[in-house]
Motif scaffolding. Structure first.
Motif, PDB file in Angstrom:
ATOM      1  N   ASP A 164      -9.638  26.315 -16.215  1.00 28.02           N
ATOM      2  CA  ASP A 164      -9.362  27.831 -16.133  1.00 28.02           C
ATOM      3  C   ASP A 164      -8.170  27.942 -15.162  1.00 28.02           C
ATOM      4  O   ASP A 164      -8.213  29.237 -14.651  1.00 28.02           O
ATOM      5  CB  ASP A 164     -10.556  28.627 -15.816  1.00 28.02           C
ATOM      6  CG  ASP A 164     -11.421  28.768 -17.210  1.00 28.02           C
ATOM      7  OD1 ASP A 164     -10.889  28.464 -18.340  1.00 28.02           O
ATOM      8  OD2 ASP A 164     -12.528  29.119 -17.039  1.00 28.02           O
ATOM      9  N   GLU A 165      -7.650  27.053 -14.428  1.00 28.28           N
ATOM     10  CA  GLU A 165      -6.510  27.143 -13.577  1.00 28.28           C
ATOM     11  C   GLU A 165      -5.130  26.771 -14.157  1.00 28.28           C
ATOM     12  O   GLU A 165      -5.030  25.661 -14.732  1.00 28.28           O
ATOM     13  CB  GLU A 165      -6.911  26.327 -12.458  1.00 28.28           C
ATOM     14  CG  GLU A 165      -8.171  26.912 -11.602  1.00 28.28           C
ATOM     15  CD  GLU A 165      -8.148  26.217 -10.223  1.00 28.28           C
ATOM     16  OE1 GLU A 165      -7.340  25.419  -9.877  1.00 28.28           O
ATOM     17  OE2 GLU A 165      -9.400  26.242  -9.817  1.00 28.28           O
ATOM     18  N   GLU A 196       1.905  29.048 -13.051  1.00 23.52           N
ATOM     19  CA  GLU A 196       3.066  29.819 -13.562  1.00 23.52           C
ATOM     20  C   GLU A 196       3.730  29.539 -14.701  1.00 23.52           C
ATOM     21  O   GLU A 196       3.916  30.195 -15.680  1.00 23.52           O
ATOM     22  CB  GLU A 196       3.714  30.170 -12.562  1.00 23.52           C
ATOM     23  CG  GLU A 196       4.514  31.547 -12.897  1.00 23.52           C
ATOM     24  CD  GLU A 196       5.190  32.180 -11.414  1.00 23.52           C
ATOM     25  OE1 GLU A 196       6.199  32.811 -11.599  1.00 23.52           O
ATOM     26  OE2 GLU A 196       4.647  32.055 -10.446  1.00 23.52           O
ATOM     27  N   LEU A 224       1.638  29.683 -18.078  1.00 17.95           N
ATOM     28  CA  LEU A 224       1.518  30.694 -18.389  1.00 17.95           C
ATOM     29  C   LEU A 224       2.680  31.417 -18.926  1.00 17.95           C
ATOM     30  O   LEU A 224       2.654  32.262 -19.953  1.00 17.95           O
ATOM     31  CB  LEU A 224       0.730  31.814 -17.327  1.00 17.95           C
ATOM     32  CG  LEU A 224      -0.455  31.301 -16.816  1.00 17.95           C
ATOM     33  CD1 LEU A 224      -0.810  32.214 -15.446  1.00 17.95           C
ATOM     34  CD2 LEU A 224      -1.658  31.565 -17.803  1.00 17.95           C
ATOM     35  N   ARG A 240      -0.909  36.030 -23.021  1.00 20.22           N
ATOM     36  CA  ARG A 240      -0.893  35.923 -21.518  1.00 20.22           C
ATOM     37  C   ARG A 240      -1.664  36.884 -20.923  1.00 20.22           C
ATOM     38  O   ARG A 240      -2.432  36.568 -19.953  1.00 20.22           O
ATOM     39  CB  ARG A 240       0.425  35.646 -21.123  1.00 20.22           C
ATOM     40  CG  ARG A 240       0.452  35.301 -19.682  1.00 20.22           C
ATOM     41  CD  ARG A 240       1.860  34.940 -19.140  1.00 20.22           C
ATOM     42  NE  ARG A 240       2.961  36.013 -19.663  1.00 20.22           N
ATOM     43  CZ  ARG A 240       3.777  36.077 -20.407  1.00 20.22           C
ATOM     44  NH1 ARG A 240       4.168  34.771 -20.864  1.00 20.22           N
ATOM     45  NH2 ARG A 240       4.598  36.803 -20.651  1.00 20.22           N
ATOM     46  N   SER A 241      -1.357  37.998 -21.421  1.00 20.45           N
ATOM     47  CA  SER A 241      -2.122  39.329 -20.638  1.00 20.45           C
ATOM     48  C   SER A 241      -3.673  39.045 -20.772  1.00 20.45           C
ATOM     49  O   SER A 241      -4.280  39.395 -19.870  1.00 20.45           O
ATOM     50  CB  SER A 241      -1.499  40.651 -21.136  1.00 20.45           C
ATOM     51  OG  SER A 241      -1.674  40.851 -22.392  1.00 20.45           O
ATOM     52  N   THR A 254      -5.064  36.148 -18.807  1.00 21.90           N
ATOM     53  CA  THR A 254      -4.899  36.622 -17.418  1.00 21.90           C
ATOM     54  C   THR A 254      -6.061  37.381 -16.914  1.00 21.90           C
ATOM     55  O   THR A 254      -6.696  37.186 -15.881  1.00 21.90           O
ATOM     56  CB  THR A 254      -3.583  36.618 -16.854  1.00 21.90           C
ATOM     57  OG1 THR A 254      -3.099  37.678 -17.359  1.00 21.90           O
ATOM     58  CG2 THR A 254      -2.705  35.271 -16.991  1.00 21.90           C
ATOM     59  N   THR A 255      -6.131  38.443 -17.664  1.00 18.20           N
ATOM     60  CA  THR A 255      -7.430  39.483 -17.423  1.00 18.20           C
ATOM     61  C   THR A 255      -8.589  38.814 -17.448  1.00 18.20           C
ATOM     62  O   THR A 255      -9.477  39.110 -16.622  1.00 18.20           O
ATOM     63  CB  THR A 255      -7.072  40.774 -18.463  1.00 18.20           C
ATOM     64  OG1 THR A 255      -5.690  41.322 -18.251  1.00 18.20           O
ATOM     65  CG2 THR A 255      -7.776  41.749 -18.006  1.00 18.20           C
ATOM     66  N   ASN A 258      -8.734  36.333 -14.356  1.00 20.97           N
ATOM     67  CA  ASN A 258      -8.750  37.065 -13.132  1.00 20.97           C
ATOM     68  C   ASN A 258      -9.860  38.121 -12.945  1.00 20.97           C
ATOM     69  O   ASN A 258     -10.317  38.350 -11.884  1.00 20.97           O
ATOM     70  CB  ASN A 258      -7.442  37.713 -12.751  1.00 20.97           C
ATOM     71  CG  ASN A 258      -6.356  36.552 -12.749  1.00 20.97           C
ATOM     72  OD1 ASN A 258      -6.446  35.466 -12.603  1.00 20.97           O
ATOM     73  ND2 ASN A 258      -5.218  37.048 -12.971  1.00 20.97           N
TER      74      ASN A 258
END
Length: 72
Positions: A9-10, A13, A16, A24-25, A28-29, A32
């Motif tokens: 989960d890492e 950049e 991504l 991607r949105s 990442t949401t 994060n």
């Protein structure tokens, strides 16, 4: 038990950036904010199946990128 590299989960950049913006949105949401699929569906006004498939496709895309880098 450790996770395989492609399920981490890492993400970098560059990884991504290779993923389409809609995927991607959500990814990442999801990572994060530690949101549920249901919360994301409500927030982004999408069906839950769409949320799940976009996150899955984003992870698959990154996994393929990692496989190519490892093979090179």
């Amino acid at each position: 038990m450790t996770k395989p590299a492609d399920s981490s989960d890492e993400f970098t950049e560059a990884e991504l950036d290779a993923v389409p913006a809609q995927q991607r949105s959500l990814l990442t949401t999801f990572l994060n904010e530690r949101c549920s699929y249901e919360h994301l569906a409500h927030t982004f006004n999408l069906p839950i199946g769409t949320v799940k498939s976009r996150i899955s496709r984003a992870r698959q895309k990154i996994a393929r990128l990692r496989e190519r880098q490892t093979a090179a």
